[in-house]
Write a protein that holds these residues in place. Structure first.
Motif, PDB file in Angstrom:
ATOM      1  N   LYS A 142       0.842  -1.197   0.000  1.00  0.00           N
ATOM      2  CA  LYS A 142       0.000   0.000   0.000  1.00  0.00           C
ATOM      3  C   LYS A 142       0.875   1.244   0.000  1.00  0.00           C
ATOM      4  CE  LYS A 142      -2.684  -0.909   3.673  1.00  0.00           C
ATOM      5  NZ  LYS A 142      -3.762  -0.723   4.652  1.00  0.00           N
ATOM      6  N   LEU A 143       0.301   2.364  -0.413  1.00  0.00           N
ATOM      7  CA  LEU A 143       1.005   3.649  -0.375  1.00  0.00           C
ATOM      8  C   LEU A 143       0.205   4.625   0.497  1.00  0.00           C
ATOM      9  CD1 LEU A 143       1.921   4.016  -4.154  1.00  0.00           C
ATOM     10  CD2 LEU A 143       3.516   3.621  -2.279  1.00  0.00           C
ATOM     11  N   ARG A 166      -3.166   3.814   3.055  1.00  0.00           N
ATOM     12  CA  ARG A 166      -4.571   3.573   2.726  1.00  0.00           C
ATOM     13  C   ARG A 166      -4.677   2.659   1.508  1.00  0.00           C
ATOM     14  NH1 ARG A 166      -4.763   5.047   7.087  1.00  0.00           N
ATOM     15  NH2 ARG A 166      -5.738   6.900   7.984  1.00  0.00           N
ATOM     16  N   THR A 167      -5.815   1.958   1.381  1.00  0.00           N
ATOM     17  CA  THR A 167      -5.976   1.077   0.221  1.00  0.00           C
ATOM     18  C   THR A 167      -6.230   1.875  -1.052  1.00  0.00           C
ATOM     19  OG1 THR A 167      -8.320   0.843   0.736  1.00  0.00           O
ATOM     20  CG2 THR A 167      -6.836  -0.878   1.567  1.00  0.00           C
ATOM     21  N   ASN A 168      -6.934   3.011  -0.962  1.00  0.00           N
ATOM     22  CA  ASN A 168      -7.158   3.907  -2.097  1.00  0.00           C
ATOM     23  C   ASN A 168      -7.557   3.139  -3.360  1.00  0.00           C
ATOM     24  OD1 ASN A 168      -7.187   6.404  -3.389  1.00  0.00           O
ATOM     25  ND2 ASN A 168      -5.024   6.279  -3.971  1.00  0.00           N
ATOM     26  N   PRO A 169      -8.600   2.310  -3.286  1.00  0.00           N
ATOM     27  CA  PRO A 169      -8.888   1.400  -4.400  1.00  0.00           C
ATOM     28  C   PRO A 169      -9.554   2.098  -5.586  1.00  0.00           C
ATOM     29  CG  PRO A 169     -10.591   1.201  -2.758  1.00  0.00           C
ATOM     30  CD  PRO A 169      -9.591   2.183  -2.199  1.00  0.00           C
ATOM     31  N   ASN A 229     -12.482  10.284  -2.227  1.00  0.00           N
ATOM     32  CA  ASN A 229     -11.659   9.454  -3.107  1.00  0.00           C
ATOM     33  C   ASN A 229     -12.361   9.239  -4.432  1.00  0.00           C
ATOM     34  OD1 ASN A 229     -10.814   9.001  -0.382  1.00  0.00           O
ATOM     35  ND2 ASN A 229      -9.599   7.298  -1.151  1.00  0.00           N
ATOM     36  N   LEU A 281      -1.362   7.231   0.092  1.00  0.00           N
ATOM     37  CA  LEU A 281      -1.970   8.131  -0.885  1.00  0.00           C
ATOM     38  C   LEU A 281      -3.476   7.994  -0.873  1.00  0.00           C
ATOM     39  CD1 LEU A 281       0.168   7.418  -4.084  1.00  0.00           C
ATOM     40  CD2 LEU A 281       0.319   9.434  -2.623  1.00  0.00           C
TER      41      LEU A 281
END
Lengths: 414, 98
Positions: A249-250, B46-49, A300, A252
């Motif tokens: 994971k990043l 974070r997974t930030n999918p 997001n 971001l």
């Protein structure tokens, strides 16, 4: 590669511009490369260019899922500046600025870099303190920075309404700041990289990252498997997606960041005006359009669309600051997906996977850093270690706590 | 423009809400034993999918209550919004794409 010059322009004019050489080849991908760069935007192409021209690594491919510069490189508001608060940022952004200043000559490609001056406005005591602190820090880092009184702001921008709802109390000016033609930056780097032997492969989407014994060995793409000695991911808004393919994971999160342009008008603003306090920034393109930067939606998203209410939040302060713009019509509006870190500073880093390097997290302000980012990243990939400019931006700062907080300098988008 | 369903107030305009990132990240309990890596992971990573995302929303300009939502980050489709204490609604079975 044939050099562009006044003579080549005249010669090609004689044949009605039908015989220009293609600016770069469109090769089939080879089975393997020494270095594969994921992402054919400005940063990725600049990385490939400097790898080939300065690091002696020419067996390089740039894989782009769409067309060159079709992501955030073609969606930004083309602003270039280096007026950041902290030393690490000054190192990176001023490095970029110095490369910008000779870029058209180096690439033999007119990137239309115009140092027309960049003015940050202050509308409150807090704003004044912020530009005071930052302006002095910039000055101490040897970067040009000037404070303007409201009267000096008015002299620079006769059309400004100083007594708007949040009156203009002062400004911070970087005269070396300005704009550059964003598409030309991608095309110039692509042409230079191609001439140095780099394969630029468009319509080639990376669908998987192959890792063996915790070491990257290649990438699966929509055009087949491509082996790689090293992989540099410069995928901007899709960096988290690439990281997931490699199994980590990043730090971001991605948001849509909007911008809009007006109908073209005669020259009326000859600098870049930014206001963090009331959330708008504007410059005028050489075509005459006002290029207006908006904010980012705080959820997001990978949708490349923003919400409508944000446009109103942008146009409101624009008209407050420049009442005559209220008569203008806006022609186009769009969004790019920006990958934002908690400290609003980028990530240039090694990763948990050996030989896999990431350049991402530029968030809402990556365009200005294109040459510096590519240069530092190329040298870091070649050496296998981040160089002195890139090192402070490593991933481990999110564990050590040595964040590079540029929330204020990153300006209006937050 | 979104219409967002608040589990307490019903359908309301998007401008009444704010999003506060990934949901279901438990606050650590054994904080004195945690390494820097574990702290970094909890606070920043974070997974930030690109796909379905469970996230926290706040109905700022309404009931001012927090709730969770399951939303697709490409299409912006809200699959469900649910109270903090409710069970997690399942991710639609269509290969992760809306």
């Amino acid at each position: 590669m044939k050099a562009y010059s006044l003579f080549s322009l005249a010669r090609n004019a004689m044949s009605y511009h039908r015989n220009w050489q293609r600016a770069w080849r469109s090769p089939e991908p080879k089975k393997a490369y020494d270095v594969v760069i994921i992402g054919g935007g400005g940063h990725g192409l600049a990385t490939a260019y400097y790898l080939a021209t300065q690091c002696g690594i020419t067996n390089v491919a740039v894989l782009e899922k769409g067309w060159l510069g079709g992501g955030n490189t073609g969606r930004n508001t083309t602003i270039v500046r280096s007026n950041y608060l902290l030393d690490a940022s000054a190192g990176m952004y001023e490095h970029a600025m110095k490369l910008w200043e000779g870029l058209s000559q180096e690439l033999n490609y007119n990137v239309m870099f115009s140092q027309r001056g960049l003015l940050h406005l202050a509308h409150s005591v807090h704003d004044m303190q912020e530009i005071g602190r930052r302006g002095n820090a910039i000055y101490l880092n040897g970067i040009d920075s000037e404070f303007l009184t409201p009267a000096q702001v008015k002299e620079m921008l006769p059309i400004i309404n100083l007594d708007c709802r949040y009156p203009v109390m002062g400004g911070l000016l970087q005269r070396r700041g300005g704009t550059a033609r964003h598409d030309a930056v991608a095309w110039g780097y692509a042409r230079g990289a191609d001439a140095a032997g780099v394969d630029i492969i468009q319509n080639c989407e990376v669908t998987g990252v192959r890792v063996e014994n915790n070491k990257v060995v290649g990438v699966d793409t929509s055009r087949g498997y491509i082996g790689a000695g090293k992989v540099g991911s410069v995928a901007a808004g899709h960096s988290s997606v690439i990281a997931e393919m490699a199994g980590f994971k990043l730090p971001l999160e991605c948001y849509p960041l909007q911008a809009l342009v007006s109908e073209p008008i005669k020259p009326i603003i000859d600098c870049v005006v930014m206001s963090n306090g009331i959330h708008v920034y504007v410059s005028q393109s050489d075509k005459g359009e006002l290029v207006v930067g908006s904010g980012s939606d705080a959820y997001n998203s990978y949708s490349q669309r923003g919400s409508f209410d944000l446009i109103e939040h942008t146009v409101g302060p624009l008209c407050e600051l420049f009442p005559l713009f209220s008569r203008l019509r806006m022609l186009r509006q769009w969004a790019g997906i920006v990958d934002v870190t908690i400290d609003r500073s980028p990530i240039l880093s090694k990763t948990p996977v050996k030989n896999l390097f990431f350049n991402c997290g530029w968030g809402t302000g990556g365009f200005k850093a294109t040459p510096g980012s590519g240069h530092a990243f190329a040298h870091s990939i070649a050496a296998g270690e981040m160089n002195s400019i890139a090192a402070p931006f490593s991933l481990d700062r999110f564990n050590s706590g040595a964040l590079i907080d540029e929330g204020a300098a990153a300006a209006v988008a937050h | 423009m979104f219409i967002i369903n608040c589990p307490y107030c019903g359908d309301r305009d998007q401008t009444e809400f704010s999003c506060h990132g990934e949901a279901h990240i438990p606050r650590p309990t054994e904080t004195k034993k945690m390494t820097d890596e574990e702290w970094g992971e909890y606070v920043f990573f974070r997974t930030n999918p690109k796909g379905y995302h469970r996230e926290r929303w706040l109905h700022d300009h309404g009931c001012r209550r927090w709730f969770n939502a399951l939303r697709h980050t490409v299409t912006d489709e809200f699959v469900a919004s649910y109270k903090i204490e409710d069970p997690r609604p399942p991710i639609p079975d269509n290969g992760g794409q809306s």
